[in-house]
Design an enzyme around this catalytic site. Structure first.
Site: not given
Ligand code: NAD
Length: 497
Positions: A256, A181, A391, A290
């Protein structure tokens, strides 16, 4: 300026070897983040679509059309896919820029890396593996690696092609079938990649792609009992949800997740070089990386000097559309994400941090309809502030001060994340001392960002579970089977009658 074509037609899902609309024909607009224009419509897949893909993958796995062929044959498909990616590199690069917004030069690197990743796993799968053990005669014990079965692969939007390939290449190399996906925000290069998979003649049902919302399609992949493993890249909050959901059917999970990575600069480092790398560490990919170096920690004796030079250079970064060759930093990926980043900037001001530069959406002519934000720097921050802890995933950096090695390490490790980190110093022993104390899975000394298909990628703490890339990345998609063979069958002699 490269003239990028305006629309992509005919985005469909790929299920059991066929291109399909959503079963209820619903679609979702796909937006070019550089100008807010609709460039396509993608199917808004449903639970029924996800199930159709899962059953197709299950059927293909059980039939052995992929797991049952030799590793050499599978490798030959992967080599062909790599060659096709190279052949379509210009188109893939342009599509990635149009869909994600990243400058063409960044997209070009991603495409080249994607081809190299397929080649790496094509080679690796035919390398020797398994183990034998010296156990007591007459037994012979050994271990073989096998595919897990049906793997669910769920990816984010920041590297639409590359993050997909980091999963698809090793999952297929290992002999699994997949239900993949893409992010609902960036379905365009995934569609092209699946056209390539079709073109090289992958057997029906081996690779399936379902598009649609995470909580619908993604959730079905994570929860369905016929999916044996889920490999996810995305935000930590979603990762936690997936881990909990997958627990009900005891799926293997590989995650991850997000980061808030420290970039530690010691005073002995050449200041100009340190600034140069630190700018690249945070502003490459508009900070939507990331592993971005979103917390810069600078030794106090050079702090002011560093901040002045960093801000001076951050102000000069050429922000623009990805197809403009003079662009150094592109837009954010979506309006929703733009709002999130601007919200964090407001929050930083409210928390009492000082805005040293940037902080605004860019609305100058030509960029006013896109999702552009100025390279932004916060100073006078405290470790507890949310802009230091969370983040932001945009072109926003905090620059902190430390007095010695011990404090640098304490600040660096002082978040829930542990994805990446870097140390800049001319003292080799100090560099290694500090890097060894970083609670992070990916570290650099006097560098930032280089990533290799050959080396493991992944995080400590809440930045993830498991590793992508390298041999570790292949093992994520393999089961380990112990085989014990009796070389001389005689009575066991345990029971007398
Ligand atoms: P996200 O978590 O919102 O979405 C990622 C994917 O998960 C999308 O495909 C989404 O549709 C799907 N999803 C959302 N909710 C779901 C649910 N309830 N069940 C199943 N699937 C669901 O992340 P994003 O905003 O697309 O990407 C940005 C994040 O990705 C950042 O946190 C970034 O750090 C992280 N990321 C990590 C790495 C890494 O290697 N560690 C690499 C790239 C991006």
């Amino acid at each position: 300026m490269v003239e990028i074509k305006k629309r992509v037609v005919n985005i469909k899902m790929f299920i059991d070897g066929e291109w399909k609309d959503a079963e209820n024909l619903q679609t979702r607009p796909v937006i070019n983040p550089a100008n807010g224009e609709v460039i396509s419509y993608a199917p808004e897949g449903t639970v029924a679509d996800a199930r159709a893909a899962i059953y197709a993958a299950r059927h293909a796995f059980e039939a052995g059309v992929w797991s049952g062929i030799s590793a050499q044959e599978r490798a030959s498909y992967l080599f062909k896919i790599a060659d096709k990616i190279d052949e379509y590199a210009a188109e893939l690069t342009e599509l990635e820029t149009m869909d994600n917004g990243k400058p063409l030069r960044e997209a070009g690197f991603d495409v080249a890396d994607a081809a190299a990743c397929f080649r790496y796993y094509a080679g690796l799968i035919t390398a020797p593996d398994g183990q034998t053990y010296h156990v007591a005669d007459p037994m012979q014990a050994m271990v073989v690696r096998e595919p897990i079965g049906v793997c669910g692969l769920i990816v984010p939007w920041n590297y639409p092609l590359l993050m997909s390939v980091w999963k698809i290449a090793p999952a297929l190399a290992a002999g699994n079938t997949i239900v993949y996906k893409p992010s609902e925000v960036t379905p365009i290069t995934p569609k092209k990649l699946f056209e390539i998979l079709e073109e090289v003649g992958l057997p029906k049902g081996v690779a399936n792609m379902v598009m649609g919302a995470g909580p619908v399609v993604g959730n079905e992949i994570a929860s369905h009992p016929e999916v044996d493993m889920v490999s996810f890249t995305g935000g930590t909050k979603t990762g936690k949800h997936i881990m909990k959901t997958a627990a009900d059917t005891m799926k293997k999970v590989s995650l991850e997740l997000g980061g808030k990575s420290p970039n530690i600069i010691f005073a002995d480092m050449d200041l100009e070089l340190a600034v140069d790398y630190a700018l690249f560490g945070i502003y490459a990919g508009s900070g939507q990386v990331c592993s971005a170096g979103s917390r810069i920690l600078v030794e106090e004796s050079v702090y002011d000097q560093f901040v002045n030079r960093f801000v001076e250079r951050a102000r000069k970064i050429q922000v623009g559309t990805g197809n403009d060759s003079s662009t150094e930093m592109g837009p954010l990926v979506s309006e929703q994400h733009l709002e999130k980043v601007l919200h964090y900037i407001e929050l930083g001001k409210q928390e009492g941090a000082t805005l040293a530069c940037g902080g605004n959406r860019i609305v100058r002519d030509g960029l006013d309809k896109g999702y552009f934000v100025e390279p932004t720097v916060f100073i006078d921050v405290k470790q507890k502030m949310r802009i230091v802890q969370e983040e932001i995933f945009g072109p926003v950096v905090v620059i902190q001060k430390f007095k010695d090695e011990e404090e640098a390490i304490k600040l660096a490790n002082g978040t829930v994340y542990g994805l990446a980190g870097a140390v800049f110093t001319n003292d080799g022993a100090k560099a290694l001392r500090v890097v060894k104390k970083l609670r992070a899975g990916i570290t650099w000394v006097n560098s930032y960002h280089p990533t290799y298909n050959e080396a493991p990628w992944g995080g400590y703490k809440q930045s993830g579970v498991g590793r992508s890339l390298g041999t570790f990345g292949l093992e994520e998609f393999q089961e380990i089977k112990q085989i014990n063979i009796n070389l001389q069958v005689e009575p066991v002699g345990w029971f007398s009658n």
